[in-house]
Write a protein that holds these residues in place. Structure first.
Motif, short mmCIF file in Angstrom:
data_model
loop_
_atom_site.label_atom_id
_atom_site.label_comp_id
_atom_site.label_asym_id
_atom_site.label_seq_id
_atom_site.Cartn_x
_atom_site.Cartn_y
_atom_site.Cartn_z
N VAL A 58 0.84 -1.21 0.00
CA VAL A 58 0.00 0.00 0.00
C VAL A 58 0.87 1.25 0.00
O VAL A 58 0.59 2.22 -0.72
N ILE A 59 1.94 1.27 0.79
CA ILE A 59 2.85 2.43 0.79
C ILE A 59 3.46 2.63 -0.59
O ILE A 59 3.50 3.75 -1.12
N ALA A 60 3.94 1.55 -1.19
CA ALA A 60 4.54 1.65 -2.52
C ALA A 60 3.52 2.14 -3.55
O ALA A 60 3.84 2.98 -4.41
N GLU A 61 2.31 1.63 -3.48
CA GLU A 61 1.29 2.03 -4.45
C GLU A 61 0.87 3.48 -4.29
O GLU A 61 0.64 4.18 -5.28
N VAL A 62 0.79 3.95 -3.04
CA VAL A 62 0.40 5.35 -2.81
C VAL A 62 1.50 6.28 -3.32
O VAL A 62 1.20 7.30 -3.98
N VAL A 63 2.75 5.96 -3.06
CA VAL A 63 3.86 6.80 -3.52
C VAL A 63 3.92 6.82 -5.04
O VAL A 63 3.96 7.89 -5.67
N LEU A 64 3.93 5.64 -5.66
CA LEU A 64 4.02 5.57 -7.11
C LEU A 64 2.77 6.15 -7.78
O LEU A 64 2.86 6.85 -8.79
N GLY A 65 1.61 5.86 -7.20
CA GLY A 65 0.37 6.39 -7.76
C GLY A 65 0.32 7.91 -7.71
O GLY A 65 -0.15 8.55 -8.66
N THR A 66 0.84 8.50 -6.63
CA THR A 66 0.87 9.96 -6.52
C THR A 66 1.83 10.56 -7.55
O THR A 66 1.52 11.58 -8.19
N LEU A 67 2.99 9.93 -7.74
CA LEU A 67 3.94 10.43 -8.74
C LEU A 67 3.35 10.35 -10.15
O LEU A 67 3.48 11.29 -10.95
N ILE A 68 2.69 9.23 -10.46
CA ILE A 68 2.07 9.10 -11.78
C ILE A 68 0.96 10.13 -11.96
O ILE A 68 0.82 10.73 -13.04
N ALA A 69 0.18 10.36 -10.92
CA ALA A 69 -0.90 11.35 -11.00
C ALA A 69 -0.35 12.75 -11.23
O ALA A 69 -0.93 13.54 -11.99
N LEU A 70 0.76 13.07 -10.60
CA LEU A 70 1.38 14.39 -10.80
C LEU A 70 1.85 14.55 -12.25
O LEU A 70 1.74 15.64 -12.83
N VAL A 71 2.37 13.47 -12.82
CA VAL A 71 2.81 13.53 -14.22
C VAL A 71 1.60 13.70 -15.14
O VAL A 71 1.61 14.52 -16.07
#
Length: 273
Positions: A58-71
């Protein structure tokens, strides 16, 4: 189709279950089933694995998902196509994606083995040891579910009030400060929703380890859901199996309540400040 199996499982977990040639019979009211699983090392191992796996993924998905959303937020054109491509892993049935990753990880004809074997000088079997099997399963899970988090976070980013961000820019805040001091606090409700959904799904993990690792090697990747299935349908111990399912649901419910309580208290403190 939904409520009756849930209620019947709870009733079964508090009953003496006798298996007969015609099925099984329920009798009495007891907490023996919960005492059995609480004293079992296998249940404690499955609980620890499920907790660690849930927190890590969940931590990995939240971090990566936030970065992808910012892009994605910064894209001026092609955002729709990128979102459609991003949702392909999430739309894929977990059993199918798990089988695809099993081909990738295969130590004989797998794609990853073909890439790594010439470098290390021998075949690479990622699913052969507890640590590598857990990491391999986590990568497959993160690959599939990160797009879900990214879409939720992107929706939250789009809905952020532009006047607050513009005011921070006027005050001289740079992009890094605006993200950490303005945008991220405003995104907390959105992130809370994403975390809640992912915790509920990850804690009930079944299909991915069932197909990809079978809970192995040994019982190293055996989640609570896989353990409950094995106890109930392989060992035919319906009482303890139902107790595992009921205890898992109770743990998830308590965890969600604690998470919501902490989240609401933080929001209340911010509003008071």
């Amino acid at each position: 189709m939904t409520l009756f199996p849930i209620v019947f499982s709870v009733v079964m977990s508090f009953s003496n279950v006798d298996v007969t040639g015609n099925g099984f019979q329920l009798s009495g009211f007891t907490g023996h089933n919960f005492a059995v699983i609480a004293g079992a090392d296998r249940w404690r191992h499955a609980l620890a694995f499920t907790l660690v796996y849930t927190v890590g993924t969940v931590i990995a998905e939240v971090v990566l998902g936030t970065l992808i959303a910012l892009v994605l937020e910064r894209l001026k054109s092609g955002r729709g196509w990128m979102m459609a491509l991003l949702l392909l892993p999430w739309a894929m049935i977990t059993v199918v994606s798990a089988q695809l990753w099993a081909y990738v990880y295969n130590g004989v004809y797998g794609v990853l083995n073909a890439l790594l074997a010439p470098l290390v000088g021998h075949d690479v079997t990622l699913l052969g040891t507890p640590v590598s099997a857990t990491l391999a399963m986590a990568v497959a899970d993160i690959w599939k579910t990160t797009p879900f988090v990214a879409i939720i976070v992107l929706a939250g980013l789009v809905m952020l009030p532009s006047d607050v961000i513009e005011a921070a820019r006027i005050d001289g805040a740079n992009g890094w400060t605006i993200f950490w001091r303005v945008r991220l606090p405003l995104l907390r409700p959105t992130l809370a929703i994403a975390v809640m959904f992912r915790v509920l799904q990850a804690f009930g993990l079944f299909d991915l380890p069932f197909v990809l690792t079978g809970g192995g090697p040994g019982t190293s990747t055996e989640s609570l859901a896989v353990l409950g299935w094995r106890v109930m349908f392989q060992d035919l111990k319906f009482g303890p199996g139902a107790a595992i399912a009921t205890s898992t649901a109770v743990l998830v419910f308590i965890g969600c309540l604690l998470f919501l309580k902490v989240f609401r208290s933080q929001v209340g403190q911010e509003e008071t400040a």
